[in-house]
Each structure stands twice: as structure tokens, then as C-alpha cells.
Design a protein around this motif. Structure first.
Motif, mmCIF file in Angstrom:
data_model
loop_
_atom_site.group_PDB
_atom_site.id
_atom_site.type_symbol
_atom_site.label_atom_id
_atom_site.label_comp_id
_atom_site.label_asym_id
_atom_site.label_seq_id
_atom_site.Cartn_x
_atom_site.Cartn_y
_atom_site.Cartn_z
ATOM 1 N N PHE A 73 21.849 -0.297 7.661
ATOM 2 C CA PHE A 73 21.575 -1.463 8.496
ATOM 3 C C PHE A 73 20.218 -2.071 8.139
ATOM 4 C CE2 PHE A 73 19.754 -3.296 12.409
ATOM 5 C CZ PHE A 73 20.715 -4.258 12.695
ATOM 6 N N LEU A 74 19.257 -1.206 7.806
ATOM 7 C CA LEU A 74 17.914 -1.665 7.453
ATOM 8 C C LEU A 74 17.781 -2.009 5.970
ATOM 9 C CD1 LEU A 74 15.740 0.790 9.562
ATOM 10 C CD2 LEU A 74 16.275 -1.606 10.042
ATOM 11 N N GLY A 75 18.870 -1.847 5.215
ATOM 12 C CA GLY A 75 18.828 -2.197 3.795
ATOM 13 C C GLY A 75 18.723 -1.006 2.876
ATOM 14 N N GLY A 76 18.834 0.189 3.412
ATOM 15 C CA GLY A 76 18.780 1.403 2.602
ATOM 16 C C GLY A 76 20.106 1.689 1.939
ATOM 17 N N THR A 77 20.160 2.827 1.271
ATOM 18 C CA THR A 77 21.378 3.202 0.550
ATOM 19 C C THR A 77 22.052 4.394 1.204
ATOM 20 O OG1 THR A 77 20.093 4.596 -0.942
ATOM 21 C CG2 THR A 77 20.540 2.340 -1.667
ATOM 22 N N ARG A 78 23.331 4.499 0.934
ATOM 23 C CA ARG A 78 24.139 5.579 1.472
ATOM 24 C C ARG A 78 23.656 6.946 0.972
ATOM 25 N NH1 ARG A 78 28.466 5.746 4.201
ATOM 26 N NH2 ARG A 78 29.999 7.394 4.090
ATOM 27 N N ASP A 79 23.174 6.994 -0.264
ATOM 28 C CA ASP A 79 22.736 8.267 -0.844
ATOM 29 C C ASP A 79 21.317 8.661 -0.429
ATOM 30 O OD1 ASP A 79 21.180 6.513 -2.273
ATOM 31 O OD2 ASP A 79 22.100 6.933 -4.206
ATOM 32 N N LYS A 80 20.718 7.903 0.472
ATOM 33 C CA LYS A 80 19.397 8.170 1.058
ATOM 34 C C LYS A 80 18.251 8.013 0.057
ATOM 35 C CE LYS A 80 21.476 11.514 4.199
ATOM 36 N NZ LYS A 80 21.498 12.898 4.652
ATOM 37 N N LYS A 81 18.520 7.509 -1.155
ATOM 38 C CA LYS A 81 17.440 7.326 -2.126
ATOM 39 C C LYS A 81 16.502 6.214 -1.679
ATOM 40 C CE LYS A 81 19.806 9.172 -6.129
ATOM 41 N NZ LYS A 81 20.400 8.906 -7.439
ATOM 42 N N ILE A 82 17.059 5.190 -1.056
ATOM 43 C CA ILE A 82 16.236 4.112 -0.503
ATOM 44 C C ILE A 82 16.299 4.222 1.015
ATOM 45 C CG2 ILE A 82 15.954 1.622 -0.292
ATOM 46 C CD1 ILE A 82 17.237 1.347 -3.047
ATOM 47 N N GLN A 83 15.149 4.481 1.626
ATOM 48 C CA GLN A 83 15.044 4.618 3.070
ATOM 49 C C GLN A 83 13.951 3.667 3.569
ATOM 50 O OE1 GLN A 83 14.806 8.643 4.576
ATOM 51 N NE2 GLN A 83 15.914 9.433 2.803
ATOM 52 N N PRO A 84 14.343 2.512 4.080
ATOM 53 C CA PRO A 84 13.363 1.499 4.488
ATOM 54 C C PRO A 84 12.339 1.969 5.516
ATOM 55 C CG PRO A 84 15.527 0.533 4.335
ATOM 56 C CD PRO A 84 15.709 2.010 4.167
ATOM 57 N N LEU A 85 12.734 2.802 6.482
ATOM 58 C CA LEU A 85 11.766 3.261 7.481
ATOM 59 C C LEU A 85 10.730 4.172 6.826
ATOM 60 C CD1 LEU A 85 10.909 3.149 10.433
ATOM 61 C CD2 LEU A 85 12.292 5.186 10.825
ATOM 62 N N ARG A 86 11.174 5.061 5.961
ATOM 63 C CA ARG A 86 10.239 5.924 5.245
ATOM 64 C C ARG A 86 9.314 5.090 4.360
ATOM 65 N NH1 ARG A 86 12.990 8.724 0.808
ATOM 66 N NH2 ARG A 86 12.626 6.668 -0.046
ATOM 67 N N ASP A 87 9.887 4.090 3.667
ATOM 68 C CA ASP A 87 9.081 3.224 2.812
ATOM 69 C C ASP A 87 8.035 2.465 3.624
ATOM 70 O OD1 ASP A 87 10.686 4.127 0.765
ATOM 71 O OD2 ASP A 87 11.877 2.285 0.633
ATOM 72 N N LEU A 88 8.404 1.995 4.804
ATOM 73 C CA LEU A 88 7.458 1.312 5.683
ATOM 74 C C LEU A 88 6.337 2.259 6.097
ATOM 75 C CD1 LEU A 88 6.564 -1.098 7.423
ATOM 76 C CD2 LEU A 88 8.162 -0.271 9.189
ATOM 77 N N ALA A 89 6.708 3.480 6.453
ATOM 78 C CA ALA A 89 5.699 4.474 6.840
ATOM 79 C C ALA A 89 4.744 4.745 5.678
ATOM 80 C CB ALA A 89 6.384 5.764 7.285
ATOM 81 N N GLU A 90 5.277 4.841 4.467
ATOM 82 C CA GLU A 90 4.426 5.081 3.304
ATOM 83 C C GLU A 90 3.476 3.911 3.063
ATOM 84 O OE1 GLU A 90 7.032 6.051 0.045
ATOM 85 O OE2 GLU A 90 7.507 8.028 0.895
ATOM 86 N N ARG A 91 3.959 2.672 3.225
ATOM 87 C CA ARG A 91 3.084 1.504 3.053
ATOM 88 C C ARG A 91 1.964 1.498 4.091
ATOM 89 N NH1 ARG A 91 7.969 -1.172 2.474
ATOM 90 N NH2 ARG A 91 7.719 -2.318 4.427
ATOM 91 N N MET A 92 2.316 1.862 5.318
ATOM 92 C CA MET A 92 1.307 1.880 6.380
ATOM 93 C C MET A 92 0.261 2.963 6.113
ATOM 94 S SD MET A 92 3.817 1.270 9.646
ATOM 95 C CE MET A 92 2.532 1.235 10.894
ATOM 96 N N LEU A 93 0.719 4.125 5.647
ATOM 97 C CA LEU A 93 -0.209 5.222 5.379
ATOM 98 C C LEU A 93 -1.056 4.972 4.137
ATOM 99 C CD1 LEU A 93 2.048 8.252 6.268
ATOM 100 C CD2 LEU A 93 -0.045 7.535 7.444
ATOM 101 N N ALA A 94 -0.505 4.258 3.166
ATOM 102 C CA ALA A 94 -1.254 3.983 1.937
ATOM 103 C C ALA A 94 -2.551 3.249 2.248
ATOM 104 C CB ALA A 94 -0.394 3.178 0.960
ATOM 105 N N LYS A 95 -2.534 2.411 3.269
ATOM 106 C CA LYS A 95 -3.732 1.673 3.667
ATOM 107 C C LYS A 95 -4.805 2.601 4.228
ATOM 108 C CE LYS A 95 -1.003 -2.398 4.856
ATOM 109 N NZ LYS A 95 -0.537 -3.264 5.948
ATOM 110 N N LYS A 96 -4.409 3.757 4.691
ATOM 111 C CA LYS A 96 -5.332 4.707 5.310
ATOM 112 C C LYS A 96 -5.775 5.799 4.344
ATOM 113 C CE LYS A 96 -4.987 2.888 9.427
ATOM 114 N NZ LYS A 96 -6.120 2.343 10.129
#
Length: 145
Positions: free
Chosen positions: A108-131
Motif C-alpha cells: 500500500f505504501l509502495g513497497g514490494t511483496r518480497d519485503k526488499k523495499i519497505q517504505p516505512l523502514r526507508d523513511l526511518a533510515e532517512r530520518m535517522l541519517a540526519k541524526k
């Protein structure tokens, strides 16, 4: 175990009464008259709860309930006002990649069925990268203490 059996017996007794009532008054106005009774209200609430839990009730499947939710209720929701609720629900589902709805929520968020792309995890990583710089600085300061 004994309480469960007593509960089931009571439920069956109510169902029999409800069925007998429906049979005795099987005319077009029966439904309204039945639902005006205590037995009718109990039957309605108990069976609605069973349907919500995934059981088939009176030939109505849980899938049909979901379809009705999709066509009747969801279009009336103002997602601008309720977007936060949707975000909370998705985040709760996506906490655990073994959750039965994880794949659907991820897609629903644009990720993949095989879990390789996980938009929520990617968002969390982007937010943490700033810190990361702040974290690194705190670590180096702790080393000098």
C-alpha cells in the motif's frame, strides 16, 4: 471449560429462541419486530461480532464484509482529517514483518511483496541519517570522559 460450555449452551438456547420467533412471525414485518426484542438484539450483536472476527454468518462471509467496508464506509471518510489514524494503523502493522497484513500494508505504501523495499523502514533510515552526526559526536565526547 465449564464456563465456556455454559456460554455456548446459553448462546444456542438464544439462537433457538430467535429462530423460533422468526419462524412464528415469518412475514415481511418479522425482521423489524424481531429486532425490537431482547433476543433479536442479542442475536444481532453476537452474530455481528462473529462476522467481524472472520466467521461466516447467515451466508455472509468476512470477505463480503470487507468489500462492503471498502465500498460503503471508506469512501465517506475524509482522509485529510483521518490520515493520522491511517498512519498509526499502518505503522502498527509494519512493526512486525510476520503480521498477516504486513505485505498488504507494505505494498500500500509502495513497497514490494518480497519485503526488499519497505517504505516505512526507508523513511526511518532517512530520518535517522540526519541524526548520525550528532550521535557520532556524542560517542566521541563520551570517549574523552
Amino acid at each position: 471449560m465449564e464456563n465456556t460450555m455454559a456460554s455456548l449452551a446459553l448462546r444456542n438456547q438464544r439462537a433457538l429462541k430467535a429462530g423460533q420467533f422468526a419462524w412464528d412471525y415469518s412475514d415481511p414485518e418479522c425482521r423489524e419486530a424481531f429486532l425490537d426484542t431482547q433476543e433479536g438484539q442479542e442475536w444481532l450483536h453476537e452474530n455481528a461480532a462473529s462476522l467481524v472476527q472472520g466467521l461466516t454468518v447467515e451466508e455472509i462471509t468476512h470477505e463480503q464484509l470487507v468489500d462492503a467496508l471498502d465500498t460503503e464506509v471508506i469512501p465517506s471518510i475524509d482522509w485529510n482529517m483521518n490520515g493520522r489514524l491511517l498512519a498509526i494503523l499502518l505503522a502498527e502493522i509494519l512493526k512486525n514483518d510476520t503480521h498477516p497484513l504486513f505485505i498488504s500494508a507494505n505494498q500500500f505504501l509502495g513497497g514490494t511483496r518480497d519485503k526488499k523495499i519497505q517504505p516505512l523502514r526507508d523513511l526511518a533510515e532517512r530520518m535517522l541519517a540526519k541524526k548520525a552526526d550528532d550521535y557520532c559526536r556524542r560517542l566521541s565526547e563520551e570517549d574523552y570522559d
